[in-house]
Design an enzyme around this catalytic site. Sequence first.
Site, mmCIF file in Angstrom:
data_model
loop_
_atom_site.group_PDB
_atom_site.id
_atom_site.type_symbol
_atom_site.label_atom_id
_atom_site.label_comp_id
_atom_site.label_asym_id
_atom_site.label_seq_id
_atom_site.Cartn_x
_atom_site.Cartn_y
_atom_site.Cartn_z
ATOM 1 N N CYS A 26 16.832 8.332 6.390
ATOM 2 C CA CYS A 26 17.960 8.825 7.174
ATOM 3 C C CYS A 26 18.104 10.336 6.995
ATOM 4 O O CYS A 26 17.661 10.905 6.017
ATOM 5 C CB CYS A 26 19.238 8.164 6.707
ATOM 6 S SG CYS A 26 19.110 6.386 6.601
ATOM 7 N N ARG A 73 11.966 13.137 10.178
ATOM 8 C CA ARG A 73 12.123 12.160 9.092
ATOM 9 C C ARG A 73 12.072 10.733 9.616
ATOM 10 O O ARG A 73 11.946 9.791 8.832
ATOM 11 C CB ARG A 73 13.472 12.370 8.383
ATOM 12 C CG ARG A 73 13.559 13.671 7.611
ATOM 13 C CD ARG A 73 14.985 13.951 7.182
ATOM 14 N NE ARG A 73 15.481 13.006 6.216
ATOM 15 C CZ ARG A 73 15.458 13.179 4.904
ATOM 16 N NH1 ARG A 73 14.957 14.278 4.406
ATOM 17 N NH2 ARG A 73 15.944 12.279 4.097
ATOM 18 N N TRP A 79 17.756 5.322 9.571
ATOM 19 C CA TRP A 79 16.485 4.552 9.519
ATOM 20 C C TRP A 79 16.907 3.217 8.915
ATOM 21 O O TRP A 79 17.275 3.151 7.743
ATOM 22 C CB TRP A 79 15.500 5.325 8.648
ATOM 23 C CG TRP A 79 14.260 4.626 8.195
ATOM 24 C CD1 TRP A 79 14.066 3.963 7.020
ATOM 25 C CD2 TRP A 79 13.017 4.545 8.892
ATOM 26 N NE1 TRP A 79 12.791 3.490 6.942
ATOM 27 C CE2 TRP A 79 12.118 3.829 8.070
ATOM 28 C CE3 TRP A 79 12.563 5.005 10.128
ATOM 29 C CZ2 TRP A 79 10.806 3.568 8.454
ATOM 30 C CZ3 TRP A 79 11.246 4.745 10.494
ATOM 31 C CH2 TRP A 79 10.388 4.038 9.664
ATOM 32 N N GLU A 95 -10.264 2.009 -0.961
ATOM 33 C CA GLU A 95 -9.212 2.851 -0.391
ATOM 34 C C GLU A 95 -9.579 4.340 -0.517
ATOM 35 O O GLU A 95 -9.373 5.117 0.419
ATOM 36 C CB GLU A 95 -7.874 2.538 -1.069
ATOM 37 C CG GLU A 95 -6.710 3.411 -0.651
ATOM 38 C CD GLU A 95 -6.413 3.411 0.849
ATOM 39 O OE1 GLU A 95 -6.998 2.604 1.591
ATOM 40 O OE2 GLU A 95 -5.607 4.256 1.270
ATOM 41 N N LYS A 128 -9.939 6.853 2.696
ATOM 42 C CA LYS A 128 -9.128 8.069 2.776
ATOM 43 C C LYS A 128 -10.040 9.265 3.019
ATOM 44 O O LYS A 128 -9.764 10.103 3.851
ATOM 45 C CB LYS A 128 -8.357 8.238 1.457
ATOM 46 C CG LYS A 128 -6.960 8.695 1.523
ATOM 47 C CD LYS A 128 -5.898 7.768 2.009
ATOM 48 C CE LYS A 128 -6.178 6.986 3.232
ATOM 49 N NZ LYS A 128 -5.273 5.892 3.483
ATOM 50 N N GLU A 130 -11.663 9.242 6.651
ATOM 51 C CA GLU A 130 -10.820 9.378 7.843
ATOM 52 C C GLU A 130 -10.289 10.788 8.042
ATOM 53 O O GLU A 130 -10.016 11.173 9.173
ATOM 54 C CB GLU A 130 -9.697 8.336 7.891
ATOM 55 C CG GLU A 130 -8.535 8.571 6.984
ATOM 56 C CD GLU A 130 -7.435 7.529 7.169
ATOM 57 O OE1 GLU A 130 -7.084 7.197 8.306
ATOM 58 O OE2 GLU A 130 -6.898 7.065 6.138
ATOM 59 N N HIS A 138 -28.593 -3.601 -5.473
ATOM 60 C CA HIS A 138 -29.102 -4.531 -4.457
ATOM 61 C C HIS A 138 -29.412 -3.815 -3.143
ATOM 62 O O HIS A 138 -29.527 -4.457 -2.103
ATOM 63 C CB HIS A 138 -28.115 -5.672 -4.246
ATOM 64 C CG HIS A 138 -27.961 -6.524 -5.483
ATOM 65 N ND1 HIS A 138 -28.929 -7.404 -5.898
ATOM 66 C CD2 HIS A 138 -26.983 -6.579 -6.418
ATOM 67 C CE1 HIS A 138 -28.558 -7.983 -7.028
ATOM 68 N NE2 HIS A 138 -27.368 -7.498 -7.375
HETATM 69 O O1 M6R Z 1 0.692 0.150 10.256
HETATM 70 P P1 M6R Z 1 -0.386 -0.612 9.525
HETATM 71 O O2 M6R Z 1 -0.188 -0.609 8.054
HETATM 72 O O3 M6R Z 1 -0.558 -1.997 10.068
HETATM 73 O O4 M6R Z 1 -1.730 0.177 9.841
HETATM 74 C C1 M6R Z 1 -2.961 -0.350 9.441
HETATM 75 C C2 M6R Z 1 -4.063 0.676 9.575
HETATM 76 O O5 M6R Z 1 -4.219 1.057 10.915
HETATM 77 C C3 M6R Z 1 -3.809 1.926 8.721
HETATM 78 O O6 M6R Z 1 -3.632 1.595 7.387
HETATM 79 C C4 M6R Z 1 -4.981 2.890 8.834
HETATM 80 O O7 M6R Z 1 -6.120 2.337 8.247
HETATM 81 C C5 M6R Z 1 -4.645 4.227 8.201
HETATM 82 N N1 M6R Z 1 -5.075 5.290 9.046
HETATM 83 C C6 M6R Z 1 -5.259 4.438 6.869
HETATM 84 O O8 M6R Z 1 -4.935 5.648 6.302
#
Ligand code: M6R
Length: 607
Positions: A2, A27, A73, A480, A484, A487, A503
């Site tokens: 909020c 926000r 929010w 993860e 990260k 992307e 393998h």
């Molecule tokens: O809103 P969601 O958590 O369902 O989104 C899922 C994925 O699209 C989201 O985690 C995506 O992989 C991100 N870009 C990762 O950083």
Amino acid sequence: MCGIMGYVGSQQAGPILVDGLKRLEYRGYDSAGIAVNNGTIRVQKAEGKIANLQALLEKDALDGCIGIGHTRWATHGAPTDANAHPHADPSGEFVVVHNGIIENFQAIRDELAAAGAEFSSETDSEVLAHLVAREYDGDLVAAVRKTVALCEGAYAMVVISQREPEKIVAVRKISPLVIGLGEGETYLASDIPAVLHRTRDFLIIEDDEMVIVTAEGARVETIEGDPVVREVTHIDWDAEQAEKGGYDHFMLKEIHEQPTVIAETLQGRLDEDGTVWLEDVEFDDEYIADLTGVWITACGTAYHAGLIGQEIFRRVLRLPTNVEYAHELRYADPIIGPRELMIAISQSGETADTLAAARIAPDHGSRMLAITNVVGSTLSRYADDIFYTRAGPEISVASTKAYIAMLIAQYLLALRLGAARGTVDSELAQRVAHGLHRMPGAIEEVLSREHEAVAVAERIVDADDVYFIGRGLDYAIAMEGSLKLKEISYLHSEAMPAGELKHGTLALITDGVPVVVVLTQRAVYDKTISAVQEVKARGGMIIAVAYDTDTEIEKYAELVMRIPDMDDLLAPVAAVVPLQLLAYHVARLRGHDIDQPRNLAKSVTVE
Ligand code: M6R
């Protein structure tokens, strides 16, 4: 999260309040409202965008030079006109806006209702207006102080009253609050950007402090009423930097918000003895005891959070747990039994594949529990039970703080399910509770070592490929970390279980190829070190995420990103942070648009 705005001075308050709220739009919010005092306090509020509020004000402007405003929010109650702030007591003389959560609001509401009070919203915030009115005895500051003493939780609360029309009284308990100092006018806001174009001089209100604001300035006190001397902070940031809290990107800001996110997601849900309280989870002990399995479904980073959940549920609950990508599960014709619980995880609650997979649950007669960050999202509406994470709006496309909140959600669920199934004894419950309560401090510690991630980023920025390895929970974190990195830096990366390297992928490990190893699982430490040795023997560059006390890894790693020693079960929460920072700094060095990476959207609402 909020937004709060307040104004007292000689100008019309309405336009200043609306302008401030618009500057806090980043926000995130789902309704907005203002209250202005001109002898009588009048309120205008509307669901949806601030434009809806402005349309109301165009027809019926609020006259007066003192007022408060809010963008909401949703947490308690859907985003509706009635639930929008400000909230008034039944007489309309005391009006409140509020950020955060009043944990014991239901007990207060029941008590007020028993005394005849009627409520016009479903919010926890409305009880504050009722309480201030009830406690008022000729002194607004004293009434607010008494109200705060009755409330548990984390919040910022701002009050105006017809009885004392020259002042705004506000309190901060965790949720942020700043005072902007003007010439014969004073502003109050949840965040600096709201008024940065009006003043650069601020008083930053700290936790457990109260502030009494008039046109002439502001007086800061402790919640107990002791005077506080607060230096004026002069802000040099430009407006864009201010929205990002002084960080260069929302992603970095969100990474640094994680200690607060963890504290807020835990708030009121976990006792010291490990007892868990989940407000929107309806199933009972009998249902839990009868469970034969758990399915977790999600996409992207939420799926990686699910991988951690899978391992925790298997370890702690000894319950068969499957985790499936939602886009796979929806077409997989899965065999799901009515005594299996489906958990769908989605930050947005709007990911099309996750929604489709989650809807499989009722077809099989099983319950669906949503873990989501967005109150009222489609996923939450489909769900039988909901765990709302409290990460606040996540603006960067690359998910960080929402992921951490998803992990916390699953630890709490594991404790809740384990208590009912008898697989979590009091020793384990207390250990996990202790570790989770200390986690915000541990993450602060990791964040203070950001330079370690910067050093690694500088070494790998020109690499063609990066590999991430780990075992068990470390493998899930490696997944993860790899996502990260790819992307936002567009650097090819791949994660795999440490034991899988030999393998096939080992063929790609040659001189200087970076391999990031996550090493928090002591039970398989030596096994992971074997993989590290295989890489080292081929000239690969070992980069590690390891505990402070791990000296063994120094024999192999060129660079180490350290995390404080902690329970292995909880280590994923800390171990992901250096990898988030690494991804961020590689992308920064490569000069990419970090918050809006190419080809990606924040919410994937199409299949
Ligand atoms: O809103 P969601 O958590 O369902 O989104 C899922 C994925 O699209 C989201 O985690 C995506 O992989 C991100 N870009 C990762 O950083």
